[in-house]
Design a protein around this motif. Structure first.
Motif, PDB file in Angstrom:
ATOM      1  N   THR A 117       6.483  13.184  -9.930  1.00 32.35           N
ATOM      2  CA  THR A 117       7.591  13.600  -8.686  1.00 32.35           C
ATOM      3  C   THR A 117       8.647  12.417  -8.351  1.00 32.35           C
ATOM      4  OG1 THR A 117       7.047  14.664  -6.888  1.00 32.35           O
ATOM      5  CG2 THR A 117       6.933  16.157  -8.736  1.00 32.35           C
ATOM      6  N   SER A 118       9.522  12.838  -8.861  1.00 35.29           N
ATOM      7  CA  SER A 118      11.020  12.184  -8.157  1.00 35.29           C
ATOM      8  C   SER A 118      10.795  12.352  -6.701  1.00 35.29           C
ATOM      9  CB  SER A 118      12.077  11.858  -8.419  1.00 35.29           C
ATOM     10  OG  SER A 118      13.174  11.326  -7.816  1.00 35.29           O
ATOM     11  N   ASN A 119      10.601  11.346  -6.169  1.00 32.69           N
ATOM     12  CA  ASN A 119      10.515  10.923  -4.277  1.00 32.69           C
ATOM     13  C   ASN A 119      11.564  10.377  -3.234  1.00 32.69           C
ATOM     14  OD1 ASN A 119       9.523  11.636  -1.612  1.00 32.69           O
ATOM     15  ND2 ASN A 119       7.402  10.897  -2.547  1.00 32.69           N
ATOM     16  N   GLU A 120      12.769  11.174  -3.671  1.00 33.72           N
ATOM     17  CA  GLU A 120      13.881  10.397  -3.423  1.00 33.72           C
ATOM     18  C   GLU A 120      14.003   9.727  -1.826  1.00 33.72           C
ATOM     19  OE1 GLU A 120      17.297   7.551  -3.997  1.00 33.72           O
ATOM     20  OE2 GLU A 120      16.115   8.279  -5.008  1.00 33.72           O
ATOM     21  N   ASP A 121      13.657  11.209  -1.704  1.00 33.34           N
ATOM     22  CA  ASP A 121      13.973  10.988   0.175  1.00 33.34           C
ATOM     23  C   ASP A 121      12.743   9.787   1.023  1.00 33.34           C
ATOM     24  OD1 ASP A 121      15.611  12.767  -0.238  1.00 33.34           O
ATOM     25  OD2 ASP A 121      13.740  14.630   0.833  1.00 33.34           O
ATOM     26  N   GLU A 122      11.391  10.225   0.528  1.00 40.62           N
ATOM     27  CA  GLU A 122      10.617   9.188   0.666  1.00 40.62           C
ATOM     28  C   GLU A 122      10.909   7.765   0.642  1.00 40.62           C
ATOM     29  OE1 GLU A 122       6.932   7.404   2.434  1.00 40.62           O
ATOM     30  OE2 GLU A 122       7.541   9.985   2.128  1.00 40.62           O
ATOM     31  N   LEU A 123      11.783   7.160  -0.784  1.00 41.95           N
ATOM     32  CA  LEU A 123      12.513   6.107  -0.968  1.00 41.95           C
ATOM     33  C   LEU A 123      13.178   5.958   0.006  1.00 41.95           C
ATOM     34  CD1 LEU A 123      12.209   3.465  -2.882  1.00 41.95           C
ATOM     35  CD2 LEU A 123      13.819   4.735  -4.300  1.00 41.95           C
ATOM     36  N   ALA A 137       0.640  -1.663   0.275  1.00 45.30           N
ATOM     37  CA  ALA A 137      -0.036   0.238   0.321  1.00 45.30           C
ATOM     38  C   ALA A 137       0.644   0.998   0.046  1.00 45.30           C
ATOM     39  CB  ALA A 137      -0.827   0.242   0.826  1.00 45.30           C
ATOM     40  N   HIS A 138       1.611   0.874   0.902  1.00 46.88           N
ATOM     41  CA  HIS A 138       2.647   2.465   0.831  1.00 46.88           C
ATOM     42  C   HIS A 138       3.284   2.711  -0.244  1.00 46.88           C
ATOM     43  CE1 HIS A 138       5.171   5.028   2.290  1.00 46.88           C
ATOM     44  NE2 HIS A 138       6.591   4.545   1.661  1.00 46.88           N
ATOM     45  N   LEU A 139       4.141   1.652  -1.435  1.00 45.98           N
ATOM     46  CA  LEU A 139       4.914   1.531  -2.000  1.00 45.98           C
ATOM     47  C   LEU A 139       3.920   2.405  -3.243  1.00 45.98           C
ATOM     48  CD1 LEU A 139       6.390  -1.718  -2.634  1.00 45.98           C
ATOM     49  CD2 LEU A 139       7.834   0.932  -2.275  1.00 45.98           C
ATOM     50  N   ARG A 140       2.416   2.166  -3.548  1.00 41.67           N
ATOM     51  CA  ARG A 140       1.342   2.656  -4.005  1.00 41.67           C
ATOM     52  C   ARG A 140       1.194   4.424  -4.188  1.00 41.67           C
ATOM     53  NH1 ARG A 140       0.209  -1.661  -7.557  1.00 41.67           N
ATOM     54  NH2 ARG A 140       0.099  -4.422  -6.953  1.00 41.67           N
ATOM     55  N   GLU A 141       0.686   3.810  -3.070  1.00 43.49           N
ATOM     56  CA  GLU A 141       0.536   5.243  -2.728  1.00 43.49           C
ATOM     57  C   GLU A 141       1.578   6.589  -2.981  1.00 43.49           C
ATOM     58  OE1 GLU A 141      -2.780   8.159  -1.620  1.00 43.49           O
ATOM     59  OE2 GLU A 141      -2.890   6.054  -2.535  1.00 43.49           O
ATOM     60  N   ILE A 173      13.856   2.757   2.653  1.00 40.05           N
ATOM     61  CA  ILE A 173      14.714   1.883   2.827  1.00 40.05           C
ATOM     62  C   ILE A 173      14.809   1.047   3.983  1.00 40.05           C
ATOM     63  CG2 ILE A 173      16.613   1.279   1.662  1.00 40.05           C
ATOM     64  CD1 ILE A 173      15.474   2.251  -1.020  1.00 40.05           C
ATOM     65  N   GLN A 174      15.488   2.240   4.197  1.00 35.82           N
ATOM     66  CA  GLN A 174      15.797   1.904   5.476  1.00 35.82           C
ATOM     67  C   GLN A 174      15.186   1.741   6.401  1.00 35.82           C
ATOM     68  OE1 GLN A 174      16.831   6.109   7.227  1.00 35.82           O
ATOM     69  NE2 GLN A 174      18.825   6.475   5.239  1.00 35.82           N
ATOM     70  N   LEU A 175      14.166   1.811   6.966  1.00 33.73           N
ATOM     71  CA  LEU A 175      12.972   0.968   7.375  1.00 33.73           C
ATOM     72  C   LEU A 175      13.026  -0.692   6.840  1.00 33.73           C
ATOM     73  CD1 LEU A 175      10.517   1.506  10.046  1.00 33.73           C
ATOM     74  CD2 LEU A 175       8.704   0.655   7.396  1.00 33.73           C
ATOM     75  N   LEU A 176      12.708  -0.467   5.600  1.00 27.48           N
ATOM     76  CA  LEU A 176      12.573  -2.672   5.440  1.00 27.48           C
ATOM     77  C   LEU A 176      14.364  -2.648   5.991  1.00 27.48           C
ATOM     78  CD1 LEU A 176      12.199  -2.695   1.743  1.00 27.48           C
ATOM     79  CD2 LEU A 176      10.163  -3.124   3.696  1.00 27.48           C
ATOM     80  N   LYS A 177      15.358  -1.656   6.082  1.00 31.45           N
ATOM     81  CA  LYS A 177      16.707  -3.032   6.185  1.00 31.45           C
ATOM     82  C   LYS A 177      16.645  -3.469   7.676  1.00 31.45           C
ATOM     83  CE  LYS A 177      19.655  -1.026   2.441  1.00 31.45           C
ATOM     84  NZ  LYS A 177      20.493   0.070   1.832  1.00 31.45           N
TER      85      LYS A 177
END
Length: 87
Positions: free
Chosen positions: A70-76, A59-63, A80-84
């Motif tokens: 727009t490129s949302n590098e900070d959010e990505l 849901a997070h990835l899709r939304e 990724i840090q959360l997943l790790k």
């Protein structure tokens, strides 16, 4: 994730988890329940939490990541840090 309040699938998963956790509490009180019964319930909860986590990730990835034009590098990077941290 303000959009999750409309996601009935996620809410249903949480309600099932609440029921499973209550069942463990009841099993711990019931002297007739074996350790194996309790362990099986805990394993079921672990699987349900993993399923919930996967649903929330999707849901997070899709939304917030994929759908943004727009490129949302900070959010990505935050994601990724959360997943790790928890994977």
């Amino acid at each position: 994730m303000g959009h999750l309040h409309q996601n009935k699938k996620v809410l249903n998963r949480v309600k099932r988890l609440q029921g499973q956790i209550n069942a463990i509490e009841d099993a711990l009180i019931d002297e007739e329940k074996s350790c194996i019964d309790v362990l099986q319930q805990v394993a079921a909860i672990k699987g349900a939490v993993n399923g919930l986590m996967n649903e929330l990730i999707e849901a997070h990835l899709r939304e917030h990541v994929i759908s943004d034009s727009t490129s949302n590098e900070d959010e990505l990077q935050t994601f990724i840090q959360l997943l790790k941290r928890y994977a």
